[in-house]
Design an enzyme around this catalytic site. Structure first.
Site, PDB file in Angstrom:
ATOM      1  N   GLY A 153       5.140   1.470 -10.936  1.00 42.35           N
ATOM      2  CA  GLY A 153       4.261   2.641 -11.000  1.00 42.35           C
ATOM      3  C   GLY A 153       4.260   3.337 -12.348  1.00 42.35           C
TER       4      GLY A 153
ATOM      5  N   GLY B 206       1.728  -2.912  -6.199  1.00 35.96           N
ATOM      6  CA  GLY B 206       1.615  -1.600  -5.569  1.00 35.96           C
ATOM      7  C   GLY B 206       0.276  -0.958  -5.893  1.00 35.96           C
TER       8      GLY B 206
ATOM      9  N   GLU C 197      12.081   2.142  -3.815  1.00 37.41           N
ATOM     10  CA  GLU C 197      11.798   3.508  -3.334  1.00 37.41           C
ATOM     11  C   GLU C 197      12.629   3.825  -2.091  1.00 37.41           C
ATOM     12  OE1 GLU C 197       7.529   3.104  -3.210  1.00 37.41           O
ATOM     13  OE2 GLU C 197       7.483   3.068  -5.395  1.00 37.41           O
TER      14      GLU C 197
ATOM     15  N   HIS D  50      13.112  -2.150  -0.831  1.00 35.06           N
ATOM     16  CA  HIS D  50      12.248  -1.703  -1.933  1.00 35.06           C
ATOM     17  C   HIS D  50      12.985  -0.582  -2.680  1.00 35.06           C
ATOM     18  CE1 HIS D  50       8.936   0.107  -4.126  1.00 35.06           C
ATOM     19  NE2 HIS D  50       8.264  -1.010  -3.931  1.00 35.06           N
TER      20      HIS D  50
ATOM     21  N   GLU E 241      11.806  -6.588  -8.887  1.00 37.66           N
ATOM     22  CA  GLU E 241      11.021  -5.419  -9.267  1.00 37.66           C
ATOM     23  C   GLU E 241      11.882  -4.476 -10.106  1.00 37.66           C
ATOM     24  OE1 GLU E 241       7.489  -4.765  -6.453  1.00 37.66           O
ATOM     25  OE2 GLU E 241       9.192  -3.713  -5.618  1.00 37.66           O
TER      26      GLU E 241
ATOM     27  N   TRP F 273       0.821  -1.226   0.000  1.00 37.45           N
ATOM     28  CA  TRP F 273       0.000   0.000   0.000  1.00 37.45           C
ATOM     29  C   TRP F 273       0.849   1.269   0.000  1.00 37.45           C
ATOM     30  CZ3 TRP F 273      -4.435  -0.989   4.142  1.00 37.45           C
ATOM     31  CH2 TRP F 273      -5.307  -1.969   3.629  1.00 37.45           C
TER      32      TRP F 273
ATOM     33  N   SER G 278       3.954  -2.762 -11.990  1.00 35.55           N
ATOM     34  CA  SER G 278       2.744  -2.552 -12.797  1.00 35.55           C
ATOM     35  C   SER G 278       1.962  -3.846 -13.054  1.00 35.55           C
ATOM     36  CB  SER G 278       3.094  -1.842 -14.103  1.00 35.55           C
ATOM     37  OG  SER G 278       3.630  -0.555 -13.827  1.00 35.55           O
TER      38      SER G 278
HETATM   39  C1  PEP Z   1       5.629  -1.798  -5.722  1.00 36.11           C
HETATM   40  O1  PEP Z   1       5.439  -0.767  -5.121  1.00 36.11           O
HETATM   41  O2  PEP Z   1       6.280  -2.701  -5.209  1.00 36.11           O
HETATM   42  C2  PEP Z   1       5.075  -1.939  -7.072  1.00 36.11           C
HETATM   43  C3  PEP Z   1       5.377  -2.998  -7.759  1.00 36.11           C
HETATM   44  O3  PEP Z   1       4.261  -0.902  -7.518  1.00 36.11           O
HETATM   45  P1  PEP Z   1       3.312  -0.920  -8.817  1.00 36.11           P
HETATM   46  O4  PEP Z   1       2.534  -2.229  -8.806  1.00 36.11           O
HETATM   47  O5  PEP Z   1       2.426   0.260  -8.652  1.00 36.11           O
HETATM   48  O6  PEP Z   1       4.187  -0.847 -10.023  1.00 36.11           O
END
Ligand code: PEP
Length: 264
Positions: free
Chosen positions: A181, A242, A105, A103, A175, A18, A221
């Protein structure tokens, strides 16, 4: 729900990140909708919610053991003068079983290094949590063809030298940063190529018995429409979602697609 500690049984895991979204008043309505939307699904999949830290206890209560819960980050120390940080024992005490480590981010916005990710991973394990180590290359790294080198480096620096039982609790999330995103998902073939490279590295780092059982999730995504094709790949064991996990019906549709892919 304690994560399965058996290293040899690979499982399908659907995880909802989230990020920094949602308020206490959203938790009840979210899970009422999610429960309605998943009422007809089997119980074969493991579902994990990663809410912001202040919502951990409320989400643990709302899922009532029907799904697992995890923190989005932890510090490597158990306690101390680290204003604004949350430790792994604190996350466990809130009733969570998992924690995200590294992560992109966190790496990008807060400068987390592979070495710090390794310390966080060990702190998580010491607190009895199952860490989900996130790895992935940037767009520039992929454009230079360096994606395997980058991901293998992230994995080996953070996750080498654990005890066999600890590898039984580890999960990996591949990822690619350029897919998070952005609406640009890795193709199933590209995801499989990277997941296979990660599993081969785990084979070296953790040994063959552990490597076959460590779930490797894809993130970037993921949507209801692309889940089944991604999860149909041999080494894609689930998804870290995400944006699409913020809507309970979208996340339920992803869970349903994953269930049909894991039955097929
Ligand atoms: C995430 O935040 O781990 C992610 C994969 O985001 P999203 O699905 O929005 O790309």
């Amino acid at each position: 729900m304690r994560p399965d500690m058996t290293p040899l049984r690979r499982r399908t895991v659907l995880a909802a990140n989230w990020k920094m979204h949602k308020a206490p008043s959203d938790v009840g309505p979210y899970f009422a909708s999610f429960r309605r939307a998943t009422a007809r699904l089997g119980k074969r999949l493991e579902i994990v919610f990663f809410p912001p830290a202040p919502l951990l206890a409320a989400v643990v209560e709302a899922v009532g053991g029907r799904a697992a819960v995890g923190g989005q980050n932890c510090h490597w120390e158990q306690e101390g003068a680290f204003t604004g940080e949350v430790s792994a024992p604190m996350i466990a005490a809130a009733g969570a079983d998992y924690v995200l480590v590294g992560h992109s981010e966190r790496r990008r916005e807060f400068g987390e290094t592979d070495e710090q990710c390794g310390s966080k991973l060990r702190a998580a394990l010491a607190a009895g949590l199952a860490p989900v180590l996130c790895v992935g290359e940037s767009l520039a790294e992929r454009q230079k063809g360096r994606q395997r080198v980058v991901v293998i480096r992230q994995l080996t620096r953070a996750a080498s030298g654990l005890a066999p039982a600890e590898y039984g609790r580890l999960l990996i999330a591949y990822e690619p940063v350029w897919a998070i995103g952005t609406g640009h998902t890795a193709s199933p073939a590209d995801a499989q190529e990277m997941h296979a490279a990660i599993r081969a590295t785990l084979n070296t780092v953790a040994g063959s018995a552990a490597a076959v059982g460590i779930p490797i999730l894809y993130g970037g995504s993921v949507k209801p429409g692309n889940t089944a094709a991604l999860l149909a790949e041999d080494d894609v064991d689930g998804a870290l979602v995400g944006g699409a996990s913020l809507d309970p019906n979208d996340f339920a549709a992803i869970v349903a697609a994953a269930e049909s892919a894991s039955i097929a």
